[in-house]
Design an enzyme around this catalytic site. Structure first.
Site, PDB file in Angstrom:
ATOM      1  CG  HIS A 194      -1.970   1.054   1.175  1.00 32.07           C
ATOM      2  ND1 HIS A 194      -1.711   2.361   1.528  1.00 32.07           N
ATOM      3  CD2 HIS A 194      -3.265   1.003   0.788  1.00 32.07           C
ATOM      4  CE1 HIS A 194      -2.820   3.065   1.347  1.00 32.07           C
ATOM      5  NE2 HIS A 194      -3.779   2.271   0.915  1.00 32.07           N
ATOM      6  CD  GLU A 236      -5.146   1.981  -3.172  1.00 32.55           C
ATOM      7  OE1 GLU A 236      -6.291   2.303  -2.852  1.00 32.55           O
ATOM      8  OE2 GLU A 236      -4.242   1.810  -2.359  1.00 32.55           O
TER       9      GLU A 236
HETATM   10  O1  LIG Z   1      -5.942   3.600  -0.338  1.00 24.62           O
HETATM   11  C1  LIG Z   1      -7.108   3.557  -0.105  1.00 24.62           C
HETATM   12  C2  LIG Z   1      -7.568   2.610   0.855  1.00 24.62           C
HETATM   13  O2  LIG Z   1      -6.459   2.028   1.445  1.00 24.62           O
HETATM   14  C3  LIG Z   1      -8.080   4.434  -0.762  1.00 24.62           C
HETATM   15  O3  LIG Z   1      -8.595   5.312   0.162  1.00 24.62           O
HETATM   16  P1  LIG Z   1      -9.746   6.345  -0.278  1.00 24.62           P
HETATM   17  O4  LIG Z   1     -10.807   5.514  -0.931  1.00 24.62           O
HETATM   18  O5  LIG Z   1     -10.200   6.953   1.005  1.00 24.62           O
HETATM   19  O6  LIG Z   1      -9.105   7.304  -1.209  1.00 24.62           O
END
Ligand SMILES: O=C(CO)COP(=O)(O)O
Length: 276
Positions: free
Chosen positions: A125, A186
Site C-alpha cells: 500500500h 492506486e
Molecule cells: O488507499 C485507499 C484505501 O487504502 C483508498 O482510500 P480512499 O478511498 O479513502 O481514497
C-alpha cells in the site's frame, strides 16, 4: 487480540483457526475490497463504525451477486469483524511479516493471519511504501512468502503525483509474476484526497498492467488476474469507473465507512458483471 503476546513477535499462536469461511467465487468475477485504514478523512476507524457500515451494505446488496467482497480491518479488529460478519465476506490483513514467523516483536506473521482465518493480505500500500519506506524488493519478498503459505495477495501499485506529471506512471510499477494475486492500482495522489483518477486514466494503467502480465507471465494470467482501482472511489464516481473494460473492482477506503455508498459501489461492480 489474544494471539499477540508481547514478547512473541510474529510467532504463530495456539489460537485455533475457525473452519474456512470462504465464499466460492470464480476468478474473473468482480472484486470489491474495503480498506478502512487507521485514519481516514480525519476519522479514526472504530470497529462499530466499520461494522455498522458493513451491516447497512449487507442489507442493500444481493448476497448472491457475483461481487467478491473482502474487508481489510485494522489488525486489532480483524477477529471482531470476522466474527460479526456473514461468511459471504472474506477478511484481509493490511500487512504481514516478510518471512516465517519468529521473534519479531510487533510484527504480524502470515502464520498468525491464516490461523485466525484471513484469506488475504494487502501488500505494498502506498502508505507502506511512502511513509514506512518499503520498496519493491521488500514487498516482493513479503508477497512471495504470503503466497507460499496460501494467503492471497492484494498487491498495490501506483505513482506519485510528480511521477504522473513527469510521465513516469509506467516506470513505477514493477509487478512480479504472481498467481493468486489481485493487483490494486492506486495512484498515490488519489488516495484520500477526493481527487479521483478519470475512468480513462485508470483504464490506461490497467491495460498496461494487463499487457505487462501478458508479456511477462502469460495470456491466461493476464486475462484472469483482477485489477482493481483505488483512490477516492465513491458512490458518485464508481459507475463510470466500473464501466471500463479493465477495471475489475475497487479498493475503497473512506467510502467504506458509509454503508449506503458502500452498497452502491459494490453494486456498480455487480452491474458490470451482470451486463457482461
Ligand atoms: O488507499 C485507499 C484505501 O487504502 C483508498 O482510500 P480512499 O478511498 O479513502 O481514497
Amino acid at each position: 487480540m489474544v494471539t499477540a503476546a508481547v514478547s512473541s513477535g510474529s510467532s504463530p499462536s495456539g489460537y485455533l483457526a475457525k473452519p474456512s469461511q470462504c465464499a466460492d467465487y470464480s476468478p474473473n468475477i468482480g472484486s470489491f475490497l474495503v480498506d478502512p485504514t487507521q485514519q481516514h478523512i480525519g476519522q479514526l476507524v472504530q470497529p462499530w463504525n466499520l461494522l455498522s457500515s458493513l451491516q447497512v451494505m449487507l442489507k442493500s446488496f444481493n448476497q448472491n451477486t457475483l461481487t467478491h467482497v473482502v474487508v481489510a480491518p485494522p489488525f486489532v479488529y480483524v477477529d471482531l469483524v470476522k466474527n460479526s460478519l456473514t461468511d459471504r465476506i472474506e477478511i484481509s490483513a493490511q500487512n504481514s511479516w516478510i518471512g516465517k514467523g519468529g521473534a519479531f516483536t510487533g510484527e504480524i506473521s502470515v502464520e498468525q493471519l491464516t490461523d485466525i482465518g484471513c484469506k488475504w493480505v494487502i501488500l505494498g500500500h502506498s502508505e507502506r511504501r511512502h511513509v514506512i519506506g518499503e520498496d519493491d524488493q521488500f514487498i516482493g519478498k513479503k508477497a512471495a512468502y504470503a503466497l507460499s503459505q496460501g494467503l492471497g495477495v492484494i498487491a498495490c501499485i501506483g505513482e506519485l503525483l510528480n511521477e504522473r506529471e513527469e510521465g513516469k506512471t509506467f516506470d513505477v510499477y514493477a509487478v512480479p509474476s504472481w498467481d493468486n494475486v489481485v493487483i490494486a492500482y492506486e495512484p498515490v495522489w488519489a488516495i484520500g484526497t477526493g481527487k479521483v483518477a478519470t475512468p480513462q486514466q485508470a483504464q490506461e494503467v490497467h491495460v498496461a498492467v494487463r499487457d505487462w502480465l501478458k508479456k511477462n507471465v502469460s495470456a491466461e494470467v493476464a486475462s484472469k488476474t483482477r485489477i482493481i482501482y483505488g483512490g477516492s472511489v465513491n458512490g458518485g464516481n464508481c459507475a463510470e469507473l466500473a464501466k471500463q473494460e479493465d477495471i475489475d473492482g475497487f479498493l475503497v477506503g473512506g467510502a467504506s465507512l458509509k454503508g449506503p455508498e458502500f452498497a452502491t459501489i459494490v453494486n456498480s461492480v455487480t452491474s458490470k458483471k451482470v451486463a457482461a
